[in-house]
Design a protein around this motif. Structure first.
Motif, short mmCIF file in Angstrom:
data_model
loop_
_atom_site.label_atom_id
_atom_site.label_comp_id
_atom_site.label_asym_id
_atom_site.label_seq_id
_atom_site.Cartn_x
_atom_site.Cartn_y
_atom_site.Cartn_z
N UNK A 280 2.08 -10.04 1.10
CA UNK A 280 1.57 -9.47 -0.15
C UNK A 280 1.48 -7.96 -0.13
N UNK A 281 1.74 -7.34 1.00
CA UNK A 281 1.54 -5.90 1.14
C UNK A 281 2.41 -5.13 0.15
N UNK A 282 1.84 -4.04 -0.39
CA UNK A 282 2.69 -3.16 -1.21
C UNK A 282 3.42 -2.14 -0.34
N UNK A 283 2.80 -1.78 0.80
CA UNK A 283 3.45 -0.91 1.79
C UNK A 283 3.25 -1.53 3.17
N UNK A 284 4.35 -1.66 3.91
CA UNK A 284 4.30 -2.21 5.26
C UNK A 284 4.83 -1.15 6.22
N UNK A 285 3.97 -0.68 7.12
CA UNK A 285 4.37 0.28 8.15
C UNK A 285 4.68 -0.51 9.42
N UNK A 286 5.97 -0.60 9.76
CA UNK A 286 6.41 -1.37 10.93
C UNK A 286 6.68 -0.41 12.08
N UNK A 287 6.03 -0.65 13.20
CA UNK A 287 6.07 0.26 14.35
C UNK A 287 6.67 -0.45 15.55
N UNK A 288 7.91 -0.11 15.90
CA UNK A 288 8.54 -0.69 17.07
C UNK A 288 8.74 -2.19 16.96
N UNK A 305 7.24 -12.08 5.14
CA UNK A 305 7.36 -10.82 4.40
C UNK A 305 8.03 -11.08 3.05
N UNK A 306 7.84 -10.10 2.16
CA UNK A 306 8.51 -10.14 0.86
C UNK A 306 9.06 -8.73 0.61
N UNK A 307 10.17 -8.44 1.28
CA UNK A 307 10.76 -7.10 1.27
C UNK A 307 12.14 -7.16 0.61
N UNK A 308 12.37 -6.47 -0.51
CA UNK A 308 11.37 -5.95 -1.44
C UNK A 308 10.70 -7.09 -2.20
N UNK A 309 9.64 -6.83 -2.97
CA UNK A 309 9.14 -5.54 -3.45
C UNK A 309 8.28 -4.76 -2.47
N UNK A 310 7.82 -5.38 -1.38
CA UNK A 310 7.09 -4.59 -0.39
C UNK A 310 7.94 -3.40 0.03
N UNK A 311 7.33 -2.23 0.07
CA UNK A 311 8.03 -1.02 0.52
C UNK A 311 7.86 -0.90 2.03
N UNK A 312 8.99 -0.91 2.73
CA UNK A 312 8.97 -0.92 4.19
C UNK A 312 9.19 0.49 4.75
N UNK A 313 8.24 0.92 5.59
CA UNK A 313 8.42 2.11 6.42
C UNK A 313 8.68 1.59 7.83
N UNK A 314 9.87 1.83 8.33
CA UNK A 314 10.26 1.27 9.63
C UNK A 314 10.47 2.41 10.61
N UNK A 324 18.33 -3.17 9.98
CA UNK A 324 19.16 -4.28 10.46
C UNK A 324 18.94 -5.53 9.62
N UNK A 325 17.68 -5.84 9.33
CA UNK A 325 17.37 -7.10 8.65
C UNK A 325 16.67 -6.93 7.30
N UNK A 326 16.10 -5.75 7.05
CA UNK A 326 15.44 -5.50 5.77
C UNK A 326 15.78 -4.10 5.28
N UNK A 327 15.91 -3.93 3.96
CA UNK A 327 16.10 -2.57 3.43
C UNK A 327 14.81 -1.78 3.58
N UNK A 328 14.95 -0.49 3.79
CA UNK A 328 13.77 0.34 4.02
C UNK A 328 13.54 1.29 2.85
N UNK A 329 12.27 1.50 2.54
CA UNK A 329 11.91 2.59 1.64
C UNK A 329 11.93 3.90 2.40
N UNK A 330 11.67 3.80 3.72
CA UNK A 330 11.71 4.97 4.58
C UNK A 330 11.96 4.50 6.01
#
Length: 599
Positions: A280-288, A305-314, A324-330
């Motif tokens: 459900x996150x609107x922003x997901x910060x993925x670290x390593x 996960x639900x990416x998008x619409x969740x905005x992923x910072x990887x 590799x597996x999800x589009x990134x917002x950043x």
């Protein structure tokens, strides 16, 4: 050889000593006796640990690093000796764990002649082709003078960027050939190299903007946090911005799971509060994090996960993993610890860090509700007193019995899922497992590497009966080196995780997945406790859940090698909030909750 010159083997040993490698793990053979002789010459400065199977050496070196943060080395002979090593090499490679594998090969004068144990049918002395896909790089010096360059470059390759194992494949005569007057000076070549690169400053600003404006942020942590030494920076950021933290299986323990902001495991069998918050996150910060199929519920939207619409910072040290597996917002290539320090520095320059404080409080209150639902869902398993022992109860009893500084090294099998679900790691190295390659035997052998790395901490292997039987030779090694480790054999008389797949996906058509006596059809396994005693290891059998904790406490207090054979129910599988798909066979069902549909 002139008096002041070192041969190839001596150069390698001297370099390892300079890099402060305390011991090497390996097994002798005719192809590496000159290397072993060089170790003998320096035995006061570096210990040699002899094992009974080469894969054991690799697993020990692997876990030694995971606990100590310092790489070590293995040694194996030519032909089958080194061919036994790739399973542990591949495991370290996929989990980004460095160690230097020093492998022997046939003499260069015998290349392409089909000498004893030479792999020559496609290319001469071609062991490097065997392991090229399982390590960062293979070095094969074919003259003594090439050894100094090979060993220093191999060490640098191993520890910089995304860490991983390397292979130095040395022909027999090259170990003996004159190589140099001295080994390369480690302090000059590698001591001053840092690969803890930071992120693009503009990217850091954008990441902070996204986090501060989010109403339902979640941080997802993986191995990059645990082994990158970023746990303290992670905790401070979570507390500073009141962002909940979920973990992949590789990241569990980076934040003490008892911390109020810790969500637990996101996975196919993940905790409800972790999966439901992350999806459900609107922003997901993925670290390593790698976003593998088990973490991501086979990439089916709405479960993990639900990416998008969740905005992923990887954020990852390896740009190959970003996108590799999800589009990134950043997407930011960076060492995780350095990035988190950059974020803290950027926050120090900002005002109004709490403009979304009301939304954050509401979000955390929602998550508390999810946590209560999960606690209610799993509660019955904690009080189940049946025999064979309920696996959830077993995992909980193991967790309760261990002191806070204990290290669990889990092997591969259904027990690993139970441990991930119901043990509560408090430190980054409290619960160690193989997450990429998944070889059986990792925990059986790796626990001895943990003990070498942390001799003052209790080290316990929880391993399946199948894995233990494959690598029971570890009992001898533990006795020979007086290693007070504890093996808890999760004895369910089956390759139960695979049998579960046969039952779930193949309509119960079971074959080759359980262990039965040929005459009676009853459950069959060797008496593992008696096997241990025959090797000089204390061995006991536990049949009741109420006795398991005390057995573990006694095993640790014994301060000697100790095995506990535990009768565990095989017909119960862990249920969680995610799913897993085997393409062509279908997908499992979530044990709690439903697929999240955004909007």
């Amino acid at each position: 050889m002139s008096r002041n010159m070192l041969n190839g083997a001596q150069v390698i040993v001297d370099y390892l000593i300079q890099e402060k490698v305390p011991q090497v793990f390996g097994l002798c053979g005719h192809g590496n006796i000159q290397f072993i002789d060089a170790l003998y010459e320096r035995s006061q400065e570096i210990k040699t640990i002899s094992v009974h199977h080469e894969s054991v050496a690799g697993f020990m070196a692997d876990v030694y690093y995971r606990v100590s943060g310092k790489p070590t080395a293995t040694f194996t002979s030519c032909g089958p000796g080194s061919a036994n090593l790739p399973i542990s090499l591949a495991n370290a490679f996929l989990d980004s764990v460095p160690f230097m594998a020093i492998t022997g090969n046939v003499p260069t004068s015998q290349f392409n002649r089909g000498a004893f144990q030479e792999m020559y049918r496609h290319y001469q002395a071609d062991f490097p082709s065997t392991v090229r896909t399982m390590c960062k790089k293979v070095f094969q010096p074919t003259r003594g003078e090439m050894v100094p360059l090979a060993v220093r470059q191999a060490w640098k390759t191993m520890i910089t960027g995304r860490p991983g194992p390397v292979v130095v494949d040395v022909p027999f005569d090259v170990f003996m050939e004159t190589a140099a007057e001295e080994a390369p000076r480690a302090t000059e070549w590698n001591a001053n190299i840092s690969s803890r690169c930071g992120a693009d400053p503009d990217g850091v600003e954008k990441a902070v903007d996204m986090l501060l404006s989010a109403e339902r942020p979640v941080m997802l942590v993986g191995q990059g946090v645990r082994y990158g030494g970023a746990a303290d920076e992670l905790r401070k950021l979570a507390e500073r911005l009141q962002i909940p933290v979920a973990a992949s299986a590789s990241g569990l323990g980076a934040l003490d799971v008892n911390h109020p902001l810790a969500l637990g495991l996101v996975a196919r069998a993940g905790h409800y509060q972790a999966n439901h918050a992350a999806r459900q996150a609107d922003v997901l910060l993925a670290l390593g994090v790698r976003f593998d199929d088990r973490t991501s519920s086979s990439w089916i939207p709405g479960y993990s996960f639900t990416i998008p619409p969740t905005k992923l910072i990887h954020v990852d040290i390896d740009p190959e993993e970003i996108g590799r597996n999800y589009p990134v917002a950043l997407g930011l290539m960076a060492d995780v610890r350095t990035f988190l320090r950059q974020v803290h520095a950027e926050l120090d320059r900002r005002d109004n860090l709490f403009k979304k404080s009301d939304a954050r409080k509401k979000w955390l209150a929602q998550i508390d509700g999810y946590r209560k639902e999960w606690d209610k869902f799993v509660a019955p398993g904690f009080s189940d007193d049946t025999t064979p022992i309920n696996p959830q109860r077993a995992a909980a009893e193991i967790d309760k019995a261990l002191p806070e500084d204990a290290i669990i090294v889990s092997d591969i099998g259904v027990h690993h899922n139970w441990l991930l679900g119901f043990c509560k790691p408090k430190r980054p190295d409290s619960l160690i497992g193989s997450m990429g390659f998944g070889p059986m035997g990792f925990g059986v052998a790796g626990v001895m590497g943990a003990k070498f790395a942390a001799p003052d901490r209790p080290c316990v292997s929880v391993c399946g009966d199948g894995a233990f039987f494959m690598h029971a030779n570890v009992l001898g090694t533990a006795v020979e080196y007086n290693l007070p480790v504890v093996w808890v054999v999760w004895n369910n008389y089956a390759y139960a995780s695979i049998r579960g797949l046969q039952r779930g996906y193949l309509g119960g058509r079971e074959l080759a997945t359980d262990f039965k006596h040929p005459e009676t059809g009853e459950r069959y396994n060797p008496d593992f406790a008696a096997m241990a005693r025959s090797c000089g290891v204390e061995g006991v059998r536990v049949n009741r859940a109420g006795d398991l904790g005390e057995a573990i406490r006694k095993g640790i207090a014994a301060n000697r090698p100790y095995l506990i054979d535990v009768d565990i129910a095989a017909d119960v599988n862990p249920a969680g909030a995610g799913v897993w798909e085997l393409p062509g066979l279908g997908q499992s069902k979530a044990g709690i909750g439903t697929r999240f549909q955004p909007g």
